[in-house]
Design a protein around this motif. Structure first.
Motif, mmCIF file in Angstrom:
data_model
loop_
_atom_site.group_PDB
_atom_site.id
_atom_site.type_symbol
_atom_site.label_atom_id
_atom_site.label_comp_id
_atom_site.label_asym_id
_atom_site.label_seq_id
_atom_site.Cartn_x
_atom_site.Cartn_y
_atom_site.Cartn_z
ATOM 1 N N HIS A 69 0.855 -1.186 0.000
ATOM 2 C CA HIS A 69 0.000 0.000 0.000
ATOM 3 C C HIS A 69 0.898 1.247 0.000
ATOM 4 C CE1 HIS A 69 -3.672 -2.305 0.799
ATOM 5 N NE2 HIS A 69 -2.948 -3.027 1.628
ATOM 6 N N VAL A 70 1.594 1.455 -1.119
ATOM 7 C CA VAL A 70 2.634 2.488 -1.177
ATOM 8 C C VAL A 70 2.080 3.886 -0.938
ATOM 9 C CG1 VAL A 70 4.399 3.544 -2.616
ATOM 10 C CG2 VAL A 70 4.008 1.082 -2.731
ATOM 11 N N ARG A 71 1.014 4.285 -1.651
ATOM 12 C CA ARG A 71 0.481 5.638 -1.532
ATOM 13 C C ARG A 71 -0.037 5.905 -0.121
ATOM 14 N NH1 ARG A 71 -3.864 6.740 -3.754
ATOM 15 N NH2 ARG A 71 -3.564 8.976 -4.048
ATOM 16 N N LEU A 72 -0.681 4.901 0.446
ATOM 17 C CA LEU A 72 -1.217 5.040 1.802
ATOM 18 C C LEU A 72 -0.091 5.225 2.809
ATOM 19 C CD1 LEU A 72 -3.773 4.983 3.536
ATOM 20 C CD2 LEU A 72 -3.573 2.505 3.657
ATOM 21 N N HIS A 73 0.940 4.396 2.688
ATOM 22 C CA HIS A 73 2.078 4.497 3.604
ATOM 23 C C HIS A 73 2.824 5.804 3.438
ATOM 24 C CE1 HIS A 73 2.280 0.711 5.751
ATOM 25 N NE2 HIS A 73 1.904 0.098 4.652
ATOM 26 N N LEU A 74 2.964 6.240 2.194
ATOM 27 C CA LEU A 74 3.688 7.474 1.919
ATOM 28 C C LEU A 74 2.995 8.664 2.578
ATOM 29 C CD1 LEU A 74 6.082 8.726 0.435
ATOM 30 C CD2 LEU A 74 4.575 9.038 -1.556
ATOM 31 N N LEU A 75 1.661 8.698 2.496
ATOM 32 C CA LEU A 75 0.914 9.794 3.113
ATOM 33 C C LEU A 75 1.023 9.743 4.631
ATOM 34 C CD1 LEU A 75 -0.983 12.187 3.086
ATOM 35 C CD2 LEU A 75 -2.914 10.610 2.849
ATOM 36 N N VAL A 76 0.849 8.547 5.212
ATOM 37 C CA VAL A 76 0.903 8.397 6.667
ATOM 38 C C VAL A 76 2.271 8.804 7.204
ATOM 39 C CG1 VAL A 76 0.913 6.710 8.560
ATOM 40 C CG2 VAL A 76 -0.896 6.630 6.836
ATOM 41 N N GLN A 77 3.336 8.288 6.591
ATOM 42 C CA GLN A 77 4.687 8.571 7.081
ATOM 43 C C GLN A 77 5.077 10.039 6.874
ATOM 44 O OE1 GLN A 77 6.179 6.408 8.900
ATOM 45 N NE2 GLN A 77 4.686 4.807 8.469
ATOM 46 N N THR A 78 4.676 10.605 5.745
ATOM 47 C CA THR A 78 4.988 12.015 5.482
ATOM 48 C C THR A 78 4.264 12.923 6.461
ATOM 49 O OG1 THR A 78 5.306 11.565 3.122
ATOM 50 C CG2 THR A 78 4.943 13.856 3.755
ATOM 51 N N PHE A 79 2.993 12.614 6.719
ATOM 52 C CA PHE A 79 2.200 13.455 7.618
ATOM 53 C C PHE A 79 2.730 13.385 9.047
ATOM 54 C CE2 PHE A 79 -1.326 14.789 10.271
ATOM 55 C CZ PHE A 79 -1.873 15.846 9.553
ATOM 56 N N THR A 80 3.000 12.149 9.520
ATOM 57 C CA THR A 80 3.383 11.997 10.927
ATOM 58 C C THR A 80 4.840 12.366 11.208
ATOM 59 O OG1 THR A 80 3.201 10.514 12.836
ATOM 60 C CG2 THR A 80 4.110 9.563 10.837
ATOM 61 N N LEU A 81 5.725 12.192 10.215
ATOM 62 C CA LEU A 81 7.154 12.435 10.458
ATOM 63 C C LEU A 81 7.683 13.728 9.844
ATOM 64 C CD1 LEU A 81 8.526 8.805 9.936
ATOM 65 C CD2 LEU A 81 8.010 9.963 12.092
ATOM 66 N N VAL A 82 6.879 14.376 8.997
ATOM 67 C CA VAL A 82 7.312 15.638 8.390
ATOM 68 C C VAL A 82 6.353 16.775 8.731
ATOM 69 C CG1 VAL A 82 7.862 16.859 6.242
ATOM 70 C CG2 VAL A 82 8.457 14.431 6.480
ATOM 71 N N PHE A 83 5.075 16.584 8.385
ATOM 72 C CA PHE A 83 4.111 17.673 8.574
ATOM 73 C C PHE A 83 3.883 18.008 10.045
ATOM 74 C CE2 PHE A 83 -0.172 19.296 9.303
ATOM 75 C CZ PHE A 83 -0.158 20.423 8.497
ATOM 76 N N ILE A 84 3.635 16.978 10.883
ATOM 77 C CA ILE A 84 3.342 17.234 12.300
ATOM 78 C C ILE A 84 4.521 17.913 13.015
ATOM 79 C CG2 ILE A 84 2.902 16.135 14.547
ATOM 80 C CD1 ILE A 84 0.986 14.258 13.210
ATOM 81 N N PRO A 85 5.769 17.410 12.874
ATOM 82 C CA PRO A 85 6.885 18.123 13.518
ATOM 83 C C PRO A 85 7.010 19.567 13.057
ATOM 84 C CG PRO A 85 7.579 15.931 12.841
ATOM 85 C CD PRO A 85 6.215 16.149 12.247
ATOM 86 N N LEU A 86 6.793 19.814 11.760
ATOM 87 C CA LEU A 86 6.897 21.172 11.235
ATOM 88 C C LEU A 86 5.793 22.066 11.788
ATOM 89 C CD1 LEU A 86 8.272 23.189 9.359
ATOM 90 C CD2 LEU A 86 6.816 22.346 7.492
ATOM 91 N N ALA A 87 4.561 21.540 11.830
ATOM 92 C CA ALA A 87 3.420 22.315 12.337
ATOM 93 C C ALA A 87 3.601 22.648 13.815
ATOM 94 C CB ALA A 87 2.120 21.539 12.122
ATOM 95 N N VAL A 88 4.060 21.669 14.598
ATOM 96 C CA VAL A 88 4.265 21.894 16.029
ATOM 97 C C VAL A 88 5.416 22.876 16.251
ATOM 98 C CG1 VAL A 88 4.950 20.807 18.209
ATOM 99 C CG2 VAL A 88 3.296 19.681 16.725
ATOM 100 N N TRP A 89 6.463 22.767 15.451
ATOM 101 C CA TRP A 89 7.589 23.698 15.568
ATOM 102 C C TRP A 89 7.136 25.140 15.324
ATOM 103 C CZ3 TRP A 89 9.984 26.985 11.991
ATOM 104 C CH2 TRP A 89 11.174 27.577 12.429
ATOM 105 N N LEU A 90 6.307 25.347 14.322
ATOM 106 C CA LEU A 90 5.781 26.683 14.037
ATOM 107 C C LEU A 90 4.915 27.185 15.187
ATOM 108 C CD1 LEU A 90 4.836 26.276 10.261
ATOM 109 C CD2 LEU A 90 6.712 27.644 11.214
ATOM 110 N N LEU A 91 4.098 26.289 15.753
ATOM 111 C CA LEU A 91 3.257 26.666 16.889
ATOM 112 C C LEU A 91 4.103 27.047 18.098
ATOM 113 C CD1 LEU A 91 0.466 26.850 18.291
ATOM 114 C CD2 LEU A 91 0.668 24.408 18.807
ATOM 115 N N LEU A 92 5.192 26.318 18.311
ATOM 116 C CA LEU A 92 6.058 26.576 19.464
ATOM 117 C C LEU A 92 6.794 27.905 19.367
ATOM 118 C CD1 LEU A 92 7.599 23.060 20.228
ATOM 119 C CD2 LEU A 92 5.774 24.253 21.428
#
Length: 317
Positions: A69-92
Motif C-alpha cells: 500500500h505504497v500511496r497510503l504508507h507514503l501519506l501516513v509517514q509524510t504526515f506523521t514524520l514531516v508535517f506534524i513536527p513542522l506544524a508543532v515547531w511553528l506553533l512553538l
C-alpha cells in the motif's frame, strides 16, 4: 460495562497514574543507584526487552503485505514524520513567548517527532472497520546512536528472527509484557524527578499543554480526513480511516524508551516525557469517542459507492 471490566480494559492508563503516585511517595526506590538500579535494568534490559518484544509481535509476512500500500504508507509517514513536527515547531515559536513551562514545550516538540504506534491506531482502525496497515543543547550523537543500535535495532532484528510457528501456537501476551515494562520505565523516570527538589510541575502549564494536545489531535484528524476524502484522492473510505488514526497518533511504547536514551542524564527528563504521557490517553479517548461516528460515515460511503457501481454496471448491460 461494569467497574471491574472497565478497570481491566484501562489498566495501563490507571497503571501510569499509580506508578507516578508511587514515585512521588517513594522516589528513592527507582533513582539511579537505588534498589532497582535503573541505570542498568531500565537503560539496557527494559528498553531492549520492549523492542525485542516489538520484533516478536510484528509478523514479517504482514509487514511485507502492508508495504504494497505504497500511496497510503507514503501519506501516513509524510504526515506523521514531516508535517506534524513542522506544524508543532511553528506553533512553538508562538508558545515559547508565553509563560508555559519551557521543558513541557520541549516535550511537545519531541512528541511531534515520534513514530506512529503499532497498537492503538490499528486497534481503533479495526474497531471502525478500516484498512489495517499494518532550544539547543549539547547532544552526544555517537553514544546515542550506538545505544539506539544496541537497544533498539538489534532487539528488533532478533525479535523478527524467531520460531514463528512456536509463537503462533503459544500466542504470548506481547502487548501486556511491553506495557508492564513501560510502567517500570515511567516509574523510574519520575523517581528521578521527585527526588530532585528543584524541579516543580506548574499546574497551569500542565492544563494548557493538555488543551493544546487535544486541539492538535483534533485538528490533525480533521485535516487528514479532508485531504484523503477530497475529489480525486483515490483513497477508499477504509483507507481514510487508517490515515486518520495512523498518521495522527504517536507511540508511547516506542517513545518513552527513546526519550530515556536520547535525554539520559537530563534532570528534566520527566517533564519532557509529560506531553507524551498526555498524548497517549488523549489519542485513545478521542479515537474511542469518534469510532461510532466514523464507522457510520464509512458504512454509508461504502453503500453509496456500491450502489454507484451497480448502477454503472446496469447501464452497460
Amino acid at each position: 460495562m461494569g467497574l471491574l471490566a472497565r478497570i481491566r480494559k484501562e489498566w495501563f492508563i490507571i497503571g501510569i497514574v499509580l506508578v507516578i503516585l508511587s514515585a512521588k511517595v517513594h522516589p528513592s526506590v527507582g533513582v539511579k543507584g537505588g534498589p532497582l538500579k535503573p541505570e542498568i535494568t531500565v537503560a539496557y534490559i527494559a528498553v531492549s526487552l520492549i523492542f525485542f518484544n516489538s520484533g516478536l509481535s510484528l509478523r514479517s509476512e504482514e509487514l511485507t503485505s502492508a508495504l504494497l500500500h505504497v500511496r497510503l504508507h507514503l501519506l501516513v509517514q509524510t504526515f506523521t514524520l514531516v508535517f506534524i513536527p513542522l506544524a508543532v515547531w511553528l506553533l512553538l515559536q508562538v508558545l515559547t513567548l508565553t509563560a508555559i513551562d519551557q521543558w513541557l514545550l520541549r516535550g511537545l516538540q519531541t512528541v511531534s517527532c515520534m513514530p506512529p504506534p503499532v497498537s492503538s491506531a490499528v486497534i481503533l482502525t479495526k474497531a471502525v472497520g478500516g484498512n489495517e496497515l499494518g532550544s539547543s543543547s549539547s547532544v552526544p550523537f555517537s553514544s546515542i546512536f550506538s545505544q539506539l543500535f544496541m537497544t533498539v535495532v538489534v532487539p528488533l532484528i532478533l525479535g523478527q528472527v524467531r520460531l514463528s510457528t512456536y509463537l503462533e501456537r503459544r500466542k504470548p501476551p506481547f502487548g501486556a509484557v511491553s506495557s508492564a515494562v513501560l510502567l517500570m520505565i515511567i516509574y523510574t523516570t519520575f523517581c528521578d524527578t521527585f527526588s530532585n527538589p528543584d524541579i516543580e510541575l506548574d499546574p497551569t502549564s500542565l492544563l494548557l499543554v493538555v488543551l493544546i494536545i487535544f486541539s492538535l489531535q483534533l485538528s490533525f484528524m480533521l485535516l487528514t480526513f479532508a485531504f484523503s476524502t477530497r475529489s480525486g484522492s483515490g483513497f477508499s473510505p477504509a483507507d481514510t480511516v487508517a490515515i486518520m488514526f495512523c498518521s495522527t497518533h504517536k507511540s508511547l511504547t516506542l517513545g518513552i524508551p527513546m526519550l530515556k536514551i536520547v535525554f539520559e542524564g537530563y534532570e528534566h527528563l520527566s517533564l519532557i516525557s509529560v506531553p507524551l504521557l498526555i498524548y497517549h490517553p488523549a489519542q485513545i479517548l478521542l479515537g474511542s469517542v469518534l469510532v461510532p461516528t466514523i464507522r457510520t460515515w464509512m458504512v454509508s460511503r461504502q453503500k453509496v459507492k456500491s450502489a454507484s457501481h451497480t448502477h454503472l454496471h446496469a447501464e452497460h448491460l
